[in-house]
Design a protein around this motif. Structure first.
Motif, PDB file in Angstrom:
ATOM      1  N   UNK A 298     -62.713   5.476  -9.188  1.00 21.38           N
ATOM      2  CA  UNK A 298     -64.049   5.158  -8.677  1.00 21.38           C
ATOM      3  C   UNK A 298     -65.080   5.771  -9.619  1.00 21.38           C
ATOM      4  N   UNK A 299     -66.067   4.974  -9.991  1.00 18.63           N
ATOM      5  CA  UNK A 299     -67.173   5.428 -10.837  1.00 18.63           C
ATOM      6  C   UNK A 299     -68.385   5.592  -9.929  1.00 18.63           C
ATOM      7  N   UNK A 300     -68.723   6.834  -9.608  1.00 20.11           N
ATOM      8  CA  UNK A 300     -69.840   7.128  -8.713  1.00 20.11           C
ATOM      9  C   UNK A 300     -71.140   7.130  -9.512  1.00 20.11           C
ATOM     10  N   UNK A 301     -72.073   6.285  -9.102  1.00 26.02           N
ATOM     11  CA  UNK A 301     -73.341   6.144  -9.807  1.00 26.02           C
ATOM     12  C   UNK A 301     -74.464   6.572  -8.867  1.00 26.02           C
ATOM     13  N   UNK A 302     -75.190   7.619  -9.259  1.00 23.08           N
ATOM     14  CA  UNK A 302     -76.354   8.057  -8.495  1.00 23.08           C
ATOM     15  C   UNK A 302     -77.587   7.757  -9.330  1.00 23.08           C
ATOM     16  N   UNK A 303     -78.253   6.657  -9.001  1.00 14.86           N
ATOM     17  CA  UNK A 303     -79.476   6.302  -9.721  1.00 14.86           C
ATOM     18  C   UNK A 303     -80.571   7.306  -9.393  1.00 14.86           C
ATOM     19  N   UNK A 304     -80.568   7.817  -8.175  1.00 15.32           N
ATOM     20  CA  UNK A 304     -81.592   8.785  -7.784  1.00 15.32           C
ATOM     21  C   UNK A 304     -81.549  10.026  -8.672  1.00 15.32           C
ATOM     22  N   UNK A 305     -80.349  10.460  -9.027  1.00 14.84           N
ATOM     23  CA  UNK A 305     -80.212  11.656  -9.862  1.00 14.84           C
ATOM     24  C   UNK A 305     -79.885  11.322 -11.314  1.00 14.84           C
ATOM     25  N   UNK A 306     -79.829  10.039 -11.646  1.00 18.58           N
ATOM     26  CA  UNK A 306     -79.588   9.632 -13.027  1.00 18.58           C
ATOM     27  C   UNK A 306     -78.281  10.172 -13.572  1.00 18.58           C
ATOM     28  N   UNK A 307     -77.212  10.023 -12.775  1.00 17.59           N
ATOM     29  CA  UNK A 307     -75.928  10.600 -13.148  1.00 17.59           C
ATOM     30  C   UNK A 307     -74.792   9.672 -12.752  1.00 17.59           C
ATOM     31  N   UNK A 308     -73.765   9.640 -13.591  1.00 15.45           N
ATOM     32  CA  UNK A 308     -72.534   8.923 -13.283  1.00 15.45           C
ATOM     33  C   UNK A 308     -71.416   9.960 -13.312  1.00 15.45           C
ATOM     34  N   UNK A 309     -70.582   9.950 -12.277  1.00 17.89           N
ATOM     35  CA  UNK A 309     -69.501  10.932 -12.162  1.00 17.89           C
ATOM     36  C   UNK A 309     -68.212  10.192 -11.827  1.00 17.89           C
ATOM     37  N   UNK A 310     -67.107  10.646 -12.412  1.00 18.86           N
ATOM     38  CA  UNK A 310     -65.809  10.075 -12.087  1.00 18.86           C
ATOM     39  C   UNK A 310     -64.710  11.098 -12.355  1.00 18.86           C
ATOM     40  N   UNK A 311     -63.554  10.830 -11.794  1.00 20.16           N
ATOM     41  CA  UNK A 311     -62.370  11.637 -12.065  1.00 20.16           C
ATOM     42  C   UNK A 311     -61.834  11.158 -13.415  1.00 20.16           C
TER      43      UNK A 311
ATOM     44  N   UNK B  87     -66.306  -2.325 -16.356  1.00 19.29           N
ATOM     45  CA  UNK B  87     -65.400  -1.673 -15.386  1.00 19.29           C
ATOM     46  C   UNK B  87     -64.025  -1.340 -15.965  1.00 19.29           C
ATOM     47  N   UNK B  88     -63.761  -1.747 -17.185  1.00 21.99           N
ATOM     48  CA  UNK B  88     -62.477  -1.455 -17.827  1.00 21.99           C
ATOM     49  C   UNK B  88     -62.588  -0.161 -18.626  1.00 21.99           C
ATOM     50  N   UNK B  89     -61.495   0.558 -18.710  1.00 22.99           N
ATOM     51  CA  UNK B  89     -61.432   1.783 -19.498  1.00 22.99           C
ATOM     52  C   UNK B  89     -60.639   1.465 -20.758  1.00 22.99           C
ATOM     53  N   UNK B  90     -61.291   1.642 -21.887  1.00 23.17           N
ATOM     54  CA  UNK B  90     -60.670   1.352 -23.177  1.00 23.17           C
ATOM     55  C   UNK B  90     -60.455   2.672 -23.901  1.00 23.17           C
TER      56      UNK B  90
ATOM     57  N   UNK C 294     -59.029   0.751 -15.001  1.00 28.47           N
ATOM     58  CA  UNK C 294     -60.090   0.015 -14.340  1.00 28.47           C
ATOM     59  C   UNK C 294     -60.837   0.990 -13.430  1.00 28.47           C
ATOM     60  N   UNK C 295     -62.166   0.881 -13.406  1.00 30.78           N
ATOM     61  CA  UNK C 295     -62.979   1.701 -12.512  1.00 30.78           C
ATOM     62  C   UNK C 295     -63.793   0.789 -11.608  1.00 30.78           C
ATOM     63  N   UNK C 296     -63.930   1.181 -10.370  1.00 30.91           N
ATOM     64  CA  UNK C 296     -64.742   0.428  -9.415  1.00 30.91           C
ATOM     65  C   UNK C 296     -66.049   1.171  -9.223  1.00 30.91           C
ATOM     66  N   UNK C 297     -67.183   0.524  -9.503  1.00 32.88           N
ATOM     67  CA  UNK C 297     -68.464   1.211  -9.331  1.00 32.88           C
ATOM     68  C   UNK C 297     -68.783   1.410  -7.855  1.00 32.88           C
ATOM     69  N   UNK C 298     -69.354   2.576  -7.564  1.00 36.18           N
ATOM     70  CA  UNK C 298     -69.773   2.908  -6.208  1.00 36.18           C
ATOM     71  C   UNK C 298     -71.144   3.575  -6.327  1.00 36.18           C
ATOM     72  N   UNK C 299     -72.176   2.878  -5.888  1.00 41.74           N
ATOM     73  CA  UNK C 299     -73.533   3.423  -5.960  1.00 41.74           C
ATOM     74  C   UNK C 299     -73.742   4.361  -4.778  1.00 41.74           C
TER      75      UNK C 299
END
Length: 152
Positions: free
Chosen positions: A23-36, A85-88, A6-11
């Protein structure tokens, strides 16, 4: 093997240096999603949001990312889909499948970016006027225009 199911989105505006697992880090300003990485190896996974890379869907509660995340350059070589938010976990790919996907990706980028470099396509990248408050006209810059401006 997937350790984080499970991932929790964090804008965020910018991605933190130290990534918190799950944690799923979402930067709309930079158009990027980053996570461990969801396998638990702790390595950073970056998924750029572009017309030729990943697409993000957010319904107000949950995030989905498509296509799948294939960490072929990481030692773990994990492969999964983020859906609601689920990881399959997805099946492993062999070298031929990975090479074919890299060729397809390269061709898609070449096609897309050759189109936007043509004079007619440049008009599409400019922000289009929209109706703002009280019927005024306001210019809104799209995420793609911001990303292209940031990359230039």
């Amino acid at each position: 093997m997937i350790r984080h199911n499970q991932l929790t989105p964090c804008f965020v505006k910018g991605v933190p240096r130290i990534l918190e697992p799950g944690i799923l880090y979402v930067s709309m300003e930079y158009g990027t999603v980053v996570h461990s990485c969801c396998c638990g190896c702790g390595l950073e996974v970056v998924t750029p949001l572009t017309p030729t890379d990943w697409r993000l869907t957010f319904d107000g509660e949950a995030i989905s990312l498509w296509p799948s995340v294939g960490n072929w350059n990481l030692p773990c070589r994990s492969h999964y889909v983020i859906q609601g938010n689920r990881v399959v976990e997805a099946g492993q790919w062999d070298k031929a499948q990975i090479d074919a996907e890299r060729r397809r990706d390269k061709a898609a980028k070449a096609r897309y970016y050759s189109q936007i470099e043509s004079p007619g396509a440049q008009k599409e990248l400019k922000p289009k006027p929209t109706n703002g408050p009280a019927g005024t006209t306001a210019n809104r810059e799209t995420i793609w225009a911001k990303l292209l401006r940031w990359l230039s």
